[in-house]
Design a protein around this motif. Structure first.
Motif, PDB file in Angstrom:
ATOM      1  N   ASP A  51      -1.723  13.154  -0.130  1.00 16.56           N
ATOM      2  CA  ASP A  51      -1.375  12.930   1.268  1.00 16.56           C
ATOM      3  C   ASP A  51      -0.691  11.582   1.475  1.00 16.56           C
ATOM      4  OD1 ASP A  51      -3.111  15.277   2.467  1.00 16.56           O
ATOM      5  OD2 ASP A  51      -4.477  14.148   1.174  1.00 16.56           O
ATOM      6  N   LEU A  52      -1.306  10.531   0.916  1.00  9.49           N
ATOM      7  CA  LEU A  52      -0.830   9.169   1.167  1.00  9.49           C
ATOM      8  C   LEU A  52       0.608   8.951   0.713  1.00  9.49           C
ATOM      9  CD1 LEU A  52      -4.060   7.286   0.010  1.00  9.49           C
ATOM     10  CD2 LEU A  52      -3.303   7.609   2.381  1.00  9.49           C
ATOM     11  N   SER A  53       1.031   9.676  -0.308  1.00 11.59           N
ATOM     12  CA  SER A  53       2.385   9.485  -0.837  1.00 11.59           C
ATOM     13  C   SER A  53       3.466   9.860   0.175  1.00 11.59           C
ATOM     14  CB  SER A  53       2.575  10.316  -2.114  1.00 11.59           C
ATOM     15  OG  SER A  53       2.529  11.704  -1.834  1.00 11.59           O
ATOM     16  N   PHE A  54       3.115  10.650   1.173  1.00 10.83           N
ATOM     17  CA  PHE A  54       4.102  11.101   2.157  1.00 10.83           C
ATOM     18  C   PHE A  54       4.300  10.113   3.308  1.00 10.83           C
ATOM     19  CE2 PHE A  54       3.189  15.087   0.047  1.00 10.83           C
ATOM     20  CZ  PHE A  54       4.386  15.783   0.105  1.00 10.83           C
ATOM     21  N   ILE A  55       3.412   9.124   3.441  1.00  8.67           N
ATOM     22  CA  ILE A  55       3.414   8.291   4.648  1.00  8.67           C
ATOM     23  C   ILE A  55       4.733   7.566   4.897  1.00  8.67           C
ATOM     24  CG2 ILE A  55       2.389   6.244   5.725  1.00  8.67           C
ATOM     25  CD1 ILE A  55      -0.300   7.115   4.594  1.00  8.67           C
ATOM     26  N   PRO A  56       5.261   6.776   3.947  1.00  9.85           N
ATOM     27  CA  PRO A  56       6.430   5.953   4.307  1.00  9.85           C
ATOM     28  C   PRO A  56       7.665   6.743   4.728  1.00  9.85           C
ATOM     29  CG  PRO A  56       5.341   5.066   2.365  1.00  9.85           C
ATOM     30  CD  PRO A  56       4.737   6.410   2.614  1.00  9.85           C
ATOM     31  N   TRP A  57       7.956   7.847   4.036  1.00  8.21           N
ATOM     32  CA  TRP A  57       9.121   8.634   4.450  1.00  8.21           C
ATOM     33  C   TRP A  57       8.845   9.373   5.753  1.00  8.21           C
ATOM     34  CZ3 TRP A  57      13.833   7.766   3.317  1.00  8.21           C
ATOM     35  CH2 TRP A  57      14.208   7.278   2.061  1.00  8.21           C
ATOM     36  N   ASN A  58       7.590   9.800   5.975  1.00 10.29           N
ATOM     37  CA  ASN A  58       7.270  10.420   7.261  1.00 10.29           C
ATOM     38  C   ASN A  58       7.433   9.435   8.402  1.00 10.29           C
ATOM     39  OD1 ASN A  58       6.777  13.026   6.467  1.00 10.29           O
ATOM     40  ND2 ASN A  58       4.549  12.848   6.453  1.00 10.29           N
ATOM     41  N   ASP A  59       7.165   8.146   8.122  1.00 13.69           N
ATOM     42  CA  ASP A  59       7.397   7.133   9.158  1.00 13.69           C
ATOM     43  C   ASP A  59       8.842   7.184   9.647  1.00 13.69           C
ATOM     44  OD1 ASP A  59       4.815   6.081   9.253  1.00 13.69           O
ATOM     45  OD2 ASP A  59       5.218   4.577   7.712  1.00 13.69           O
ATOM     46  N   PHE A  60       9.772   7.370   8.717  1.00 19.23           N
ATOM     47  CA  PHE A  60      11.183   7.499   9.092  1.00 19.23           C
ATOM     48  C   PHE A  60      11.393   8.715   9.995  1.00 19.23           C
ATOM     49  CE2 PHE A  60      12.544   4.472   5.853  1.00 19.23           C
ATOM     50  CZ  PHE A  60      13.720   3.979   6.386  1.00 19.23           C
ATOM     51  N   ALA A  61      10.820   9.832   9.592  1.00 17.44           N
ATOM     52  CA  ALA A  61      11.021  11.073  10.343  1.00 17.44           C
ATOM     53  C   ALA A  61      10.441  10.985  11.746  1.00 17.44           C
ATOM     54  CB  ALA A  61      10.401  12.243   9.590  1.00 17.44           C
ATOM     55  N   LEU A  62       9.330  10.278  11.866  1.00 16.51           N
ATOM     56  CA  LEU A  62       8.648  10.194  13.149  1.00 16.51           C
ATOM     57  C   LEU A  62       9.212   9.095  14.050  1.00 16.51           C
ATOM     58  CD1 LEU A  62       5.028  10.624  11.762  1.00 16.51           C
ATOM     59  CD2 LEU A  62       6.277  12.296  13.148  1.00 16.51           C
TER      60      LEU A  62
END
Length: 221
Positions: free
Chosen positions: A168-179
């Motif tokens: 799960d944690l590996s997705f955080i930084p790029w999801n920050d961009f998407a959000l």
């Protein structure tokens, strides 16, 4: 370079992949010194870095407590860290089957999320020409990846093992961009409610908040 801390992390102020590694190191209480490479000056391609990472990208780590073991590629780094140092399985898979599921999601993050989100960001914000077809293609791919995550997270709280792991944690930084502006005009909370809820829960973790605070400070400098 002082080796008072266990790891040296070669990274970048804005590059999401280095922040993934920082989150994992923080979660396990491992000490590290971040060296922020200046891409404008070509630090990542300079011999001082490519002697450690021939690909000339970030992140790269040196584990000073393991004979200066050096590794690059963010999800390989994450897998190394948890296999070697997460002995209590705090944020990593506890069973053999779940370890392969963990690898599955790390591979998906590396091959699916990172490249497509990165290209969407490039063509939206950095490419000197505005190419509508490229923007559309990669923004559609961002939504496809979010759709894959939504299809799973609508059925379960976490990706692997019923708890928060590096999957799960590996997705955080790029999801920050998407959000935060990558998908202009798309209501992510409405279209991908399970993904939004999942991301929000991870964002509440003290380690993630600490990393986000560091990112915010660096943006000021």
């Amino acid at each position: 370079m002082s080796h008072g801390k266990q790891f040296t992390l070669f990274t970048h102020k804005g590059g999401p992949n280095g922040w993934k590694v920082a989150i994992v190191l923080e979660e396990l209480g491992l000490t590290y010194e971040s060296i922020y490479l200046d891409f404008q000056k070509g630090d990542h391609k300079a011999p001082e870095h490519t002697k450690h990472n021939p690909n000339g990208r970030i992140p790269t780590i040196i584990d000073h407590k393991n004979n200066d073991f050096t590794l690059w590629e963010s999800d390989a780094i994450i897998e190394y860290i948890v296999q070697k140092y997460d002995t209590e399985k705090k944020i990593s898979a506890a069973t053999e089957e779940d370890r392969f599921r963990q690898l599955q999601w790390l591979f998906f993050q590396a091959s699916g999320q990172g490249p497509y989100f990165g290209q969407a960001a490039w063509f939206s914000f950095f490419h000197p020409e505005k190419i509508a077809s490229a923007q559309e293609r990669y923004k559609n791919e961002v939504q496809r990846v979010l759709g894959v995550l939504e299809s799973v997270l609508s059925q379960q709280e976490w990706l692997v093992g019923g708890r928060c792991t590096v999957s799960d944690l590996s997705f955080i930084p790029w999801n920050d961009f998407a959000l935060n502006g990558l998908l202009e005009g798309v209501d992510i909370a409405e279209k991908f409610p399970s993904v939004s809820k999942w991301h929000a829960k991870m964002a509440e973790r003290p380690t993630v908040q600490k990393v986000h605070a560091t990112q915010a400070e660096l943006k000021k400098s």
